[in-house]
Scaffold this motif. Structure first.
Motif, PDB file in Angstrom:
ATOM      1  N   GLU A  29     -15.676  27.448 -25.289  1.00  0.00           N
ATOM      2  CA  GLU A  29     -14.306  26.972 -25.079  1.00  0.00           C
ATOM      3  C   GLU A  29     -13.714  26.420 -26.376  1.00  0.00           C
ATOM      4  OE1 GLU A  29     -11.926  23.528 -22.563  1.00  0.00           O
ATOM      5  OE2 GLU A  29     -13.907  24.154 -21.862  1.00  0.00           O
ATOM      6  N   THR A  30     -14.483  25.637 -27.090  1.00  0.00           N
ATOM      7  CA  THR A  30     -14.008  25.057 -28.349  1.00  0.00           C
ATOM      8  C   THR A  30     -13.835  26.136 -29.415  1.00  0.00           C
ATOM      9  OG1 THR A  30     -15.125  22.991 -27.794  1.00  0.00           O
ATOM     10  CG2 THR A  30     -14.430  23.270 -30.084  1.00  0.00           C
ATOM     11  N   LEU A  31     -14.748  27.096 -29.442  1.00  0.00           N
ATOM     12  CA  LEU A  31     -14.636  28.197 -30.397  1.00  0.00           C
ATOM     13  C   LEU A  31     -13.324  28.955 -30.168  1.00  0.00           C
ATOM     14  CD1 LEU A  31     -16.192  29.683 -32.690  1.00  0.00           C
ATOM     15  CD2 LEU A  31     -16.996  31.247 -30.919  1.00  0.00           C
ATOM     16  N   ASN A  32     -12.990  29.196 -28.908  1.00  0.00           N
ATOM     17  CA  ASN A  32     -11.720  29.859 -28.584  1.00  0.00           C
ATOM     18  C   ASN A  32     -10.520  29.010 -28.996  1.00  0.00           C
ATOM     19  OD1 ASN A  32     -12.617  32.328 -27.531  1.00  0.00           O
ATOM     20  ND2 ASN A  32     -13.065  31.388 -25.555  1.00  0.00           N
ATOM     21  N   LYS A  33     -10.605  27.699 -28.811  1.00  0.00           N
ATOM     22  CA  LYS A  33      -9.518  26.807 -29.227  1.00  0.00           C
ATOM     23  C   LYS A  33      -9.323  26.864 -30.742  1.00  0.00           C
ATOM     24  CE  LYS A  33      -9.852  23.305 -25.576  1.00  0.00           C
ATOM     25  NZ  LYS A  33     -10.164  21.889 -25.313  1.00  0.00           N
ATOM     26  N   ILE A  34     -10.429  26.886 -31.473  1.00  0.00           N
ATOM     27  CA  ILE A  34     -10.356  26.965 -32.936  1.00  0.00           C
ATOM     28  C   ILE A  34      -9.710  28.278 -33.355  1.00  0.00           C
ATOM     29  CG2 ILE A  34     -11.718  27.131 -35.066  1.00  0.00           C
ATOM     30  CD1 ILE A  34     -13.800  25.252 -33.653  1.00  0.00           C
ATOM     31  N   ALA A  35     -10.152  29.380 -32.726  1.00  0.00           N
ATOM     32  CA  ALA A  35      -9.582  30.698 -33.041  1.00  0.00           C
ATOM     33  C   ALA A  35      -8.083  30.713 -32.741  1.00  0.00           C
ATOM     34  CB  ALA A  35     -10.307  31.781 -32.253  1.00  0.00           C
ATOM     35  N   ASP A  36      -7.689  30.151 -31.608  1.00  0.00           N
ATOM     36  CA  ASP A  36      -6.268  30.093 -31.260  1.00  0.00           C
ATOM     37  C   ASP A  36      -5.495  29.244 -32.258  1.00  0.00           C
ATOM     38  OD1 ASP A  36      -6.722  31.670 -29.041  1.00  0.00           O
ATOM     39  OD2 ASP A  36      -6.703  30.004 -27.609  1.00  0.00           O
ATOM     40  N   TYR A  37      -6.055  28.109 -32.630  1.00  0.00           N
ATOM     41  CA  TYR A  37      -5.367  27.195 -33.546  1.00  0.00           C
ATOM     42  C   TYR A  37      -5.089  27.868 -34.889  1.00  0.00           C
ATOM     43  CZ  TYR A  37      -4.271  23.207 -36.430  1.00  0.00           C
ATOM     44  OH  TYR A  37      -3.625  22.347 -37.292  1.00  0.00           O
ATOM     45  N   PHE A  38      -6.100  28.560 -35.435  1.00  0.00           N
ATOM     46  CA  PHE A  38      -5.943  29.201 -36.738  1.00  0.00           C
ATOM     47  C   PHE A  38      -5.438  30.645 -36.645  1.00  0.00           C
ATOM     48  CE2 PHE A  38      -9.044  25.850 -37.941  1.00  0.00           C
ATOM     49  CZ  PHE A  38      -8.313  25.262 -38.951  1.00  0.00           C
TER      50      PHE A  38
END
Length: 117
Positions: free
Chosen positions: A44-53
């Protein structure tokens, strides 16, 4: 690979580890460990990071060196990323010109198709 890319991407922004951690919903120490390679984010956090950047998770994990997601680029996205030296009004004018050209070109293609039947 993840830690290196996280550090590089965050350093290209004005944000601190604490600010980014807050945006992602994790503790600053947790995010710092991601950048140090001492801890890996959950899915979930990895996806959030990908979305953020705005990069793919494959890029974050080192499976590809192409940061862009594999979705089709939009005209607005291209105008924003490839024409940073233009003002917002100049980008809007360029977008309008390109859309006009594409509409005209589409009409010619459809007309040609009709004539070839």
């Amino acid at each position: 690979m993840l830690s290196t890319r996280l550090k590089k991407m965050r350093s290209s922004t004005p944000y601190t580890q604490a600010q980014l951690a807050d945006t992602l919903g994790v503790a600053r120490t947790t995010y710092a460990m991601y950048e140090q390679g001492k801890r890996e984010p959950d899915h979930e956090t990895l996806n959030k990071i990908a979305d953020y950047f705005n990069v793919s998770t494959d890029y974050l994990l080192g499976r590809t060196d192409i940061p862009e997601r594999t979705k089709e680029p939009t005209l607005k996205g291209w105008l924003r990323s490839e024409n940073e030296d233009l003002s917002e009004n100049e980008r809007k004018e360029l977008e309008k010109d390109i859309q006009g050209y594409l509409a005209h070109r589409r009409e010619r293609i459809l007309e040609s198709r009709k004539n070839n039947k």
